[in-house]
Design an enzyme around this catalytic site. Sequence first.
Site, PDB file in Angstrom:
ATOM      1  N   HIS A 121       0.866  -1.255   0.047  1.00  0.00           N
ATOM      2  CA  HIS A 121      -0.152  -0.079   0.098  1.00  0.00           C
ATOM      3  C   HIS A 121       0.793   1.018   0.156  1.00  0.00           C
ATOM      4  CE1 HIS A 121      -3.633   2.386   1.186  1.00  0.00           C
ATOM      5  NE2 HIS A 121      -2.920   3.171   1.668  1.00  0.00           N
ATOM      6  N   GLU A 122       1.616   1.231   0.927  1.00  0.00           N
ATOM      7  CA  GLU A 122       2.565   2.611   0.997  1.00  0.00           C
ATOM      8  C   GLU A 122       3.383   2.845  -0.136  1.00  0.00           C
ATOM      9  OE1 GLU A 122       1.937   4.817   3.338  1.00  0.00           O
ATOM     10  OE2 GLU A 122       0.480   3.564   4.486  1.00  0.00           O
ATOM     11  N   HIS A 125       1.737   4.541  -3.105  1.00  0.00           N
ATOM     12  CA  HIS A 125       1.857   5.879  -2.669  1.00  0.00           C
ATOM     13  C   HIS A 125       2.994   6.210  -3.079  1.00  0.00           C
ATOM     14  CE1 HIS A 125      -2.095   6.284  -0.613  1.00  0.00           C
ATOM     15  NE2 HIS A 125      -1.490   5.754   0.659  1.00  0.00           N
ATOM     16  N   HIS A 131      -5.557   7.001  -3.133  1.00  0.00           N
ATOM     17  CA  HIS A 131      -6.492   5.789  -2.596  1.00  0.00           C
ATOM     18  C   HIS A 131      -7.689   5.439  -3.685  1.00  0.00           C
ATOM     19  CE1 HIS A 131      -5.183   6.842   1.675  1.00  0.00           C
ATOM     20  NE2 HIS A 131      -4.653   5.677   1.095  1.00  0.00           N
TER      21      HIS A 131
HETATM   22  N1  TQI Z   1      -1.755   6.045   6.813  1.00  0.00           N
HETATM   23  C1  TQI Z   1      -2.375   6.588   5.622  1.00  0.00           C
HETATM   24  C2  TQI Z   1      -2.247   6.101   4.386  1.00  0.00           C
HETATM   25  O1  TQI Z   1      -1.054   5.435   4.160  1.00  0.00           O
HETATM   26  C3  TQI Z   1      -1.596   8.062   5.390  1.00  0.00           C
HETATM   27  C4  TQI Z   1      -2.212   8.850   4.633  1.00  0.00           C
HETATM   28  C5  TQI Z   1      -2.042   9.104   3.395  1.00  0.00           C
HETATM   29  C6  TQI Z   1      -3.645   9.715   4.847  1.00  0.00           C
HETATM   30  N2  TQI Z   1      -2.909   9.794   2.592  1.00  0.00           N
HETATM   31  C7  TQI Z   1      -4.038  10.107   3.349  1.00  0.00           C
HETATM   32  C8  TQI Z   1      -4.256   9.695   5.755  1.00  0.00           C
HETATM   33  C9  TQI Z   1      -4.995  10.818   3.343  1.00  0.00           C
HETATM   34  C10 TQI Z   1      -5.553  10.443   5.633  1.00  0.00           C
HETATM   35  C11 TQI Z   1      -5.727  11.141   4.328  1.00  0.00           C
HETATM   36  O2  TQI Z   1      -3.172   6.002   3.739  1.00  0.00           O
HETATM   37  S1  TQI Z   1      -2.409   4.869   7.590  1.00  0.00           S
HETATM   38  C12 TQI Z   1      -2.105   1.413   5.941  1.00  0.00           C
HETATM   39  C13 TQI Z   1      -1.029   0.557   5.761  1.00  0.00           C
HETATM   40  C14 TQI Z   1      -2.760   3.578   6.813  1.00  0.00           C
HETATM   41  C15 TQI Z   1      -1.788   2.417   6.771  1.00  0.00           C
HETATM   42  O3  TQI Z   1      -1.435   4.568   8.959  1.00  0.00           O
HETATM   43  O4  TQI Z   1      -3.765   5.655   8.216  1.00  0.00           O
HETATM   44  C16 TQI Z   1      -3.380   1.345   5.117  1.00  0.00           C
HETATM   45  C17 TQI Z   1      -4.016   3.601   6.234  1.00  0.00           C
HETATM   46  F1  TQI Z   1       0.057   0.852   6.738  1.00  0.00           F
HETATM   47  F2  TQI Z   1      -1.487  -0.878   5.977  1.00  0.00           F
HETATM   48  F3  TQI Z   1      -0.603   0.166   4.541  1.00  0.00           F
HETATM   49  C18 TQI Z   1      -4.154   2.374   5.203  1.00  0.00           C
HETATM   50 CL1  TQI Z   1      -3.510   0.179   4.141  1.00  0.00          CL
HETATM   51 ZN    ZN Z   2      -2.942   5.262   1.896  1.00  0.00          ZN
END
Ligand code: TQI
Ligand code: ZN
Length: 165
Positions: A121-122, A125, A131
């Site tokens: 996922h990361e 990005h 998303h």
């Molecule tokens: N981190 C968020 C994410 O990776 C950080 C983020 C990015 C965000 N864009 C954003 C937050 C826009 C709010 C709005 O999406 S999280 C995972 C992981 C996260 C982490 O820690 O909330 C997933 C969310 F680590 F598993 F990849 C989803 Cl799948």
């Molecule tokens: Zn994300």
Amino acid sequence: NFQLYPFTPKWPSNVVTYRIVSYTSDLPRYKVDQLVEQALGKWSEVSALTFKKVLIGDADIRIGFARGAHGDFYPFDGPGGILAHAFEPGIGIGGDAHFDNDEQWSDGSQLGVNFLFAATHELGHSLGLGHSSDPNAVMYPTYDASNSGDINLSEDDIKGIQALY
Ligand code: TQI
Ligand code: ZN
Ligand code: CA
Ligand code: ZN
């Protein structure tokens, strides 16, 4: 469906370098190396991208574990909450992926946040994907503890990366 970032930042070359700059004590180093390689492999398999690991010096994507404040504007928040974050492609911190070392990281064989899923996922990005509204997509905005076992890109993730590379 998948979303790209405004102005669709992407790496100018299909060869992208990465470096793992710090580790977690939750998993052996070789495991982290292996899972990062697997996560990148999922993206390179379905696009024109290839990844080159560098051990020293600069890299497009720097990957690391950190806790609390760690040198960017987004301090981590202890156990739970934010698990990880990554920056869209660009110079400097652009592309870098950080994982909260206050989480329990897992390779799927123990309890904890599935590192392969999180890295996939990361790093999505890091490559320029935003998303997705598709709950089956790896790029769906919420981590779900059922995200373990086999991790596969959805059709939507694949369309997203192929729109870029
Ligand atoms: N981190 C968020 C994410 O990776 C950080 C983020 C990015 C965000 N864009 C954003 C937050 C826009 C709010 C709005 O999406 S999280 C995972 C992981 C996260 C982490 O820690 O909330 C997933 C969310 F680590 F598993 F990849 C989803 Cl799948
Ligand atoms: Zn994300
Ligand atoms: Ca946290
Ligand atoms: Zn950070």
